[in-house]
Design an enzyme around this catalytic site. Structure first.
Site, short mmCIF file in Angstrom:
data_model
loop_
_atom_site.label_atom_id
_atom_site.label_comp_id
_atom_site.label_asym_id
_atom_site.label_seq_id
_atom_site.Cartn_x
_atom_site.Cartn_y
_atom_site.Cartn_z
N CYS A 1 48.55 1.15 49.23
CA CYS A 1 48.78 2.58 49.50
C CYS A 1 48.77 2.84 51.01
O CYS A 1 49.56 3.64 51.51
CB CYS A 1 47.70 3.43 48.85
SG CYS A 1 47.64 3.26 47.06
N ARG B 1 52.61 4.38 41.01
CA ARG B 1 53.41 4.79 42.18
C ARG B 1 54.70 5.44 41.66
O ARG B 1 55.71 4.77 41.43
CB ARG B 1 53.74 3.57 43.04
CG ARG B 1 52.50 2.88 43.58
CD ARG B 1 52.81 1.67 44.43
NE ARG B 1 51.61 0.85 44.51
CZ ARG B 1 50.56 1.11 45.28
NH1 ARG B 1 50.59 2.14 46.09
NH2 ARG B 1 49.50 0.32 45.26
C1 BEZ Z 1 46.48 -0.77 46.56
O1 BEZ Z 1 46.25 -1.72 47.29
O2 BEZ Z 1 47.02 0.26 46.96
C2 BEZ Z 1 46.10 -0.89 45.12
C3 BEZ Z 1 46.21 -2.11 44.51
C4 BEZ Z 1 45.83 -2.23 43.17
C5 BEZ Z 1 45.39 -1.13 42.49
C6 BEZ Z 1 45.33 0.11 43.10
C7 BEZ Z 1 45.69 0.24 44.44
#
Ligand code: BEZ
Length: 238
Positions: A55, A138
């Site tokens: 994110c 997402r």
């Molecule tokens: C992230 O790195 O944004 C992420 C990865 C796995 C689950 C939720 C967020």
């Protein structure tokens, strides 16, 4: 929402429908969506959680590209199931400490919605329990100036979005509207555009007779040139 059997029902907005309305608190003040953004294209996107690495890379990239999207009359609006103080702290950390692909000191100026109750995420089908029942996937909703959903893209938690593609989507949708055409696979401004298939036998015959500026390989597969500058001039406001 529950159905008659008491099991949970997750609603999903659809392309061509009005974007579901909501009022929310964001990092840039309150928002009345989509009414407040009428007249602009909007990318409403969700991310799983603040202070997570994928994110963070996405926010840096989106913030870096915000001006480019704004020049195409497209506003960015983010959302996650986190509170406003978490959002503020995360955006401050991004600016102060994080560098991604050479982008650093990046300030996120577009609104980031707090949605602790998951009301908005649920309304928009951003909660997909097979992936997570506590985090939004997402999701990307491209909404036109009249508030109609024009494109929906979903990515799982582990996959960061391709921002060149999101920009291409915004430009291609506006090109389709501005010139009454469709855009073929991998289309970029300057590439030939597609004319919608002939809807009658006489139109099909005319197309094969080589009318206008069309190039028809068959009656249903006709394209024409559309100058890159003409496309960009119709969209980009400097
Ligand atoms: C992230 O790195 O944004 C992420 C990865 C796995 C689950 C939720 C967020």
């Amino acid at each position: 929402m529950e159905n008659n059997n008491g099991s949970l029902v997750f609603t999903m907005p659809r392309i061509g429908e009005k974007a579901p309305e909501f009022k929310a608190v964001t990092t840039q003040g309150d928002i009345n969506f989509p009414e407040q953004l009428a007249g602009s294209w909007v990318i409403l996107f969700s991310h799983p959680a603040d202070f997570t690495p994928v994110c963070t890379s996405e926010f840096i990239t989106f913030a870096f590209l915000e001006e480019k999207f704004m020049k195409a009359n497209c506003m960015l609006v983010g959302l996650s199931i986190d509170g406003i103080y978490s959002h503020i702290a995360w955006l401050r950390t991004i600016k102060e400490k994080i560098e991604y692909k050479g982008m650093k000191n990046v300030e996120v100026n577009f609104p980031l919605i707090e949605d602790i109750t998951m009301e908005i995420a649920t309304k928009y089908g951003m909660i997909q329990p097979g992936e997570s029942s506590t985090k939004a996937v997402r999701a990307v909703f491209v909404i036109d100036p009249k508030g109609i959903i024009r494109t929906i893209i979903y990515y799982p938690l582990s996959l960061g979005r391709n921002f060149d593609e999101l920009y291409r989507v915004v430009i291609a949708l506006q090109t389709a509207d501005n010139f009454s055409v469709a855009t073929p696979a991998d289309w970029q401004p300057g590439d030939d555009v597609i004319i919608s298939p002939a809807g009658s036998c006489s139109a099909a015959k005319e197309r094969m007779e080589g009318k206008d500026d069309l190039v028809c390989q068959d009656w249903f597969f006709c394209s024409k040139k559309l100058d890159k500058d003409k496309v960009l001039k119709s969209i980009i406001k400097d």
